[in-house]
Design a protein around this motif. Structure first.
Motif, PDB file in Angstrom:
ATOM      1  N   UNK A  39     -12.062   1.383   3.906  1.00  0.00           N
ATOM      2  CA  UNK A  39     -11.922   2.195   2.693  1.00  0.00           C
ATOM      3  C   UNK A  39     -12.562   3.560   2.904  1.00  0.00           C
ATOM      4  N   UNK A  40     -11.958   4.574   2.304  1.00  0.00           N
ATOM      5  CA  UNK A  40     -12.450   5.945   2.408  1.00  0.00           C
ATOM      6  C   UNK A  40     -12.878   6.451   1.046  1.00  0.00           C
ATOM      7  N   UNK A  41     -13.608   7.528   1.043  1.00  0.00           N
ATOM      8  CA  UNK A  41     -14.058   8.154  -0.196  1.00  0.00           C
ATOM      9  C   UNK A  41     -14.058   9.658  -0.003  1.00  0.00           C
ATOM     10  N   UNK A  42     -13.836  10.412  -1.074  1.00  0.00           N
ATOM     11  CA  UNK A  42     -13.919  11.875  -1.032  1.00  0.00           C
ATOM     12  C   UNK A  42     -15.386  12.252  -1.185  1.00  0.00           C
ATOM     13  N   UNK A  79     -14.155  10.604   3.842  1.00  0.00           N
ATOM     14  CA  UNK A  79     -15.080   9.984   4.774  1.00  0.00           C
ATOM     15  C   UNK A  79     -15.027   8.484   4.579  1.00  0.00           C
ATOM     16  N   UNK A  80     -15.284   7.733   5.628  1.00  0.00           N
ATOM     17  CA  UNK A  80     -15.289   6.275   5.525  1.00  0.00           C
ATOM     18  C   UNK A  80     -16.497   5.836   4.721  1.00  0.00           C
ATOM     19  N   UNK A  81     -16.275   4.933   3.793  1.00  0.00           N
ATOM     20  CA  UNK A  81     -17.367   4.434   2.953  1.00  0.00           C
ATOM     21  C   UNK A  81     -18.355   3.650   3.795  1.00  0.00           C
ATOM     22  N   UNK A  86     -16.840  -6.473   3.903  1.00  0.00           N
ATOM     23  CA  UNK A  86     -15.536  -6.663   4.517  1.00  0.00           C
ATOM     24  C   UNK A  86     -14.943  -8.007   4.122  1.00  0.00           C
ATOM     25  N   UNK A  87     -13.636  -8.004   3.918  1.00  0.00           N
ATOM     26  CA  UNK A  87     -12.910  -9.232   3.622  1.00  0.00           C
ATOM     27  C   UNK A  87     -12.727 -10.027   4.905  1.00  0.00           C
ATOM     28  N   UNK A  88     -12.087 -11.184   4.801  1.00  0.00           N
ATOM     29  CA  UNK A  88     -11.872 -12.048   5.961  1.00  0.00           C
ATOM     30  C   UNK A  88     -10.987 -11.386   7.028  1.00  0.00           C
ATOM     31  N   UNK A  93     -11.514  -2.753   1.307  1.00  0.00           N
ATOM     32  CA  UNK A  93     -11.056  -2.225   0.023  1.00  0.00           C
ATOM     33  C   UNK A  93     -11.307  -3.247  -1.078  1.00  0.00           C
ATOM     34  N   UNK A  94     -12.003  -2.828  -2.126  1.00  0.00           N
ATOM     35  CA  UNK A  94     -12.186  -3.631  -3.331  1.00  0.00           C
ATOM     36  C   UNK A  94     -11.284  -3.017  -4.399  1.00  0.00           C
TER      37      UNK A  94
END
Length: 131
Positions: A39-42, A79-81, A86-88, A93-94
Motif C-alpha cells: 500500500x502507498x500513501x501521499x 510513498x510506501x506505507x 501484511x495479509x496472507x 492494503x486494508x
C-alpha cells in the motif's frame, strides 16, 4: 503591485495534493487482491514543503533571527506505507482504512473548493464595484 496574494496558488497546490491522494487511494483499493502489493500513501509533509518553497520571505532586522529557508525536500509523490500489516498473500492494503481515507480526502477536497469559490466570489464582487 501584486494583484493576488499567494492564496489562490496555495489553494491550487492543496487541490493538487488532494488529487494525488485520490489517485494513490484508488490504486490501493484497485490492488487490494494483488499478491505482494504494498500500500502507498501521499506524503503530506513533502507536499506541504513544496507548497511553501519560495513563498515565505522575511526581512531580518537582527543577525540572530532565523531564516525562512526550507530544508532539502523532494517532490511530492506516493510513498510506501510503513508499519503496515501484511495479509496472507503479502498484500498490505486494508480496504476499510482506504475507504475511510477516501472519505476524509473528499471532505478535504470539498473544503478547499469552497475556499477557492469564496476567493473568486470576492474577486467578482470587487470587479462589480461592490454591487
Amino acid at each position: 503591485m501584486k494583484l493576488f496574494s499567494g492564496t489562490i496558488s496555495t489553494l491550487e497546490k492543496a487541490l493538487d495534493y488532494s488529487s494525488l491522494k485520490q489517485k494513490v487511494i484508488s490504486q490501493n483499493i484497485a490492488n487490494a487482491d494483488t499478491p505482494n502489493y504494498k500500500a502507498k500513501d501521499a506524503s503530506f509533509k513533502e507536499a506541504f514543503q513544496s507548497a511553501l518553497k519560495g513563498s515565505m520571505e522575511a526581512n531580518k532586522s537582527d543577525f540572530r533571527h532565523y531564516d525562512f529557508k526550507n530544508g532539502s525536500s523532494s517532490a511530492q509523490g506516493a510513498v510506501t506505507k510503513r508499519n503496515a500489516s501484511y495479509n496472507h498473500n503479502g498484500n498490505s492494503v486494508d480496504v476499510d482504512k482506504e475507504m475511510a481515507e477516501l472519505a476524509t480526502n473528499q471532505i478535504y477536497y470539498n473544503a478547499v473548493i469552497e475556499r477557492v469559490s469564496g476567493k473568486f466570489s470576492s474577486l467578482q464582487n470587487v470587479l462589480r464595484g461592490g454591487k
